[in-house]
Scaffold this motif. Structure first.
Motif, PDB file in Angstrom:
ATOM      1  N   LEU A 156       0.804  -1.222   0.000  1.00 52.67           N
ATOM      2  CA  LEU A 156       0.000   0.000   0.000  1.00 52.67           C
ATOM      3  C   LEU A 156       0.839   1.276   0.000  1.00 52.67           C
ATOM      4  N   PRO A 157       1.926   1.376   0.764  1.00 54.81           N
ATOM      5  CA  PRO A 157       2.694   2.633   0.723  1.00 54.81           C
ATOM      6  C   PRO A 157       3.191   2.987  -0.686  1.00 54.81           C
ATOM      7  N   HIS A 158       3.701   2.001  -1.410  1.00 56.96           N
ATOM      8  CA  HIS A 158       4.160   2.241  -2.785  1.00 56.96           C
ATOM      9  C   HIS A 158       2.985   2.649  -3.675  1.00 56.96           C
ATOM     10  N   PHE A 159       1.861   1.973  -3.508  1.00 60.60           N
ATOM     11  CA  PHE A 159       0.672   2.292  -4.294  1.00 60.60           C
ATOM     12  C   PHE A 159       0.221   3.726  -4.028  1.00 60.60           C
ATOM     13  N   LEU A 160       0.218   4.121  -2.757  1.00 59.94           N
ATOM     14  CA  LEU A 160      -0.204   5.483  -2.426  1.00 59.94           C
ATOM     15  C   LEU A 160       0.742   6.534  -2.987  1.00 59.94           C
ATOM     16  N   ASP A 161       2.016   6.196  -3.111  1.00 60.86           N
ATOM     17  CA  ASP A 161       2.942   7.136  -3.755  1.00 60.86           C
ATOM     18  C   ASP A 161       2.478   7.461  -5.168  1.00 60.86           C
ATOM     19  N   ARG A 162       2.018   6.441  -5.893  1.00 57.73           N
ATOM     20  CA  ARG A 162       1.543   6.653  -7.266  1.00 57.73           C
ATOM     21  C   ARG A 162       0.233   7.449  -7.266  1.00 57.73           C
ATOM     22  N   VAL A 163      -0.645   7.160  -6.301  1.00 53.34           N
ATOM     23  CA  VAL A 163      -1.895   7.917  -6.182  1.00 53.34           C
ATOM     24  C   VAL A 163      -1.597   9.389  -5.920  1.00 53.34           C
ATOM     25  N   VAL A 164      -0.682   9.642  -5.005  1.00 58.53           N
ATOM     26  CA  VAL A 164      -0.344  11.027  -4.648  1.00 58.53           C
ATOM     27  C   VAL A 164       0.192  11.787  -5.857  1.00 58.53           C
ATOM     28  N   GLU A 165       0.996  11.121  -6.689  1.00 55.39           N
ATOM     29  CA  GLU A 165       1.506  11.793  -7.886  1.00 55.39           C
ATOM     30  C   GLU A 165       0.380  12.288  -8.785  1.00 55.39           C
TER      31      GLU A 165
END
Length: 334
Positions: A156-165
């Motif tokens: 999830l942390p890696h996934f959220l990085d992409r969402v935040v971008e």
């Protein structure tokens, strides 16, 4: 380019075309009250052209999509061109270019309030990484589906990085990010073969984590409201449920209203893509975005094969949509 497994591609296309389906069905009823939708249409049963008195979608033909689909396509294209990343400065330029084109065509379907304010700030010299610090409306949630197609929700942390971008330039707040994380995680779970219940669970978890990102703005907890929305419509017939969604959840552009409203519709229909998007259209309010979110999630679970073939043909014909190449390219990041 590696070829995606047929089932994975079907679900990715279901998400992308499901978004467009909900967007187009909700286009004529956006900014209308639930009462006016009932007065004018009775019950909306398919694609309709916009009425001439609709201040946003006037002049748009039946089956036409709005900024929800257009911006999702921009996100998809930038992800592909950026090797899985969305560059904020490039994104800002693309959105401003899109609005100029819409204005040149005489369209009233322009950028939403948070996006417009952020991009005006960028045009005035604000760093794109700072422009979205007040954006809380649903613009990030409506366009984030390509992130859910491209990336697995775990870790999830890696996934959220992409969402935040995909949020940063316009919606870099706890609320904006949480709303986008909900949609992206649910879509990602569906594309991976998950059930609707699993998509709900992923959405609730992602919202909790997403709310810890970005600039803090006071507002209701989206994660809690999605869990509540599922219970709120349980056991109700469709008309009563829609009235309850309008009265208690809300259908405005606020992320805390429109995102949970889409999940309430999904709970009501058991995730049926056609029923979900039609019911969203009958809500009024920000019905195109509620429909786009519901359609993306439902389509990710059912796949393109679960969407009505004639409706998909209409979307392709009216809008010139050919989403297969983008969807296949997005899947190379999984």
């Amino acid at each position: 380019m590696t070829t995606a497994p047929p089932g994975l591609l079907d679900r990715a296309l279901g998400a992308f075309y499901g978004l467009a389906l909900g967007d187009a069905l909700g286009m004529p009823t956006q900014v209308m009250s639930r009462e006016d939708v009932v007065r004018v249409y009775g019950t909306l049963t398919g694609f309709e052209p916009a009425r001439d008195d609709n201040p946003v979608s006037a002049g748009m033909p039946a089956g036409a999509v709005t900024d929800d689909t257009d911006q999702a396509v921009i996100v998809a294209r930038l992800l592909v061109e950026g090797g899985g990343h969305v560059d904020p400065l490039r994104f800002a330029a693309e959105l401003l270019s899109w609005e100029r084109e819409m204005k040149a065509k005489g369209s009233f379907d322009l950028l939403g309030p948070s996006t417009k304010a952020a991009l005006d700030a960028v045009a005035g010299g604000t760093d794109p990484k700072e422009a979205g610090r007040y954006g809380t409306t649903n613009g990030a949630a409506m366009r984030v589906t390509p992130v859910g197609i491209a990336f697995a929700a775990d870790p999830l942390p890696h996934f959220l990085d992409r969402v935040v971008e995909s949020c940063q330039v316009t919606h870099d707040t706890n609320i904006g990010i949480a709303g986008a994380a909900v949609v992206a995680a649910a879509v990602s779970t569906g594309v991976a073969g998950g059930t609707l219940d699993e998509a709900f669970d992923a959405a609730i978890t992602a919202a909790e984590a997403g709310a810890r990102r970005g600039n803090w703005i006071a507002g209701a907890d989206i994660s809690a409201r999605i869990a509540w929305a599922r219970e709120l419509v349980e056991g109700l017939d469709e008309a009563a449920a829609l009235d309850r969604i309008v009265a208690l959840i809300g259908t405005s552009v606020a992320s805390q209203e429109s995102v949970p409203a889409a999940f309430a519709v999904l709970a009501l229909t058991g995730g049926d893509p056609w029923r979900s998007t039609l019911l969203a259209a009958n809500l009024g309010g920000d019905s195109d975005t509620i429909g786009a979110i519901a359609g993306a999630v439902a389509g990710s679970v059912s796949g393109l094969s679960g969407l009505p073939a004639d409706a998909v043909r209409t979307l392709r014909t009216v809008n010139g949509l050919e989403l297969e190449p983008l969807a296949a390219q997005l899947l190379t990041h999984r």
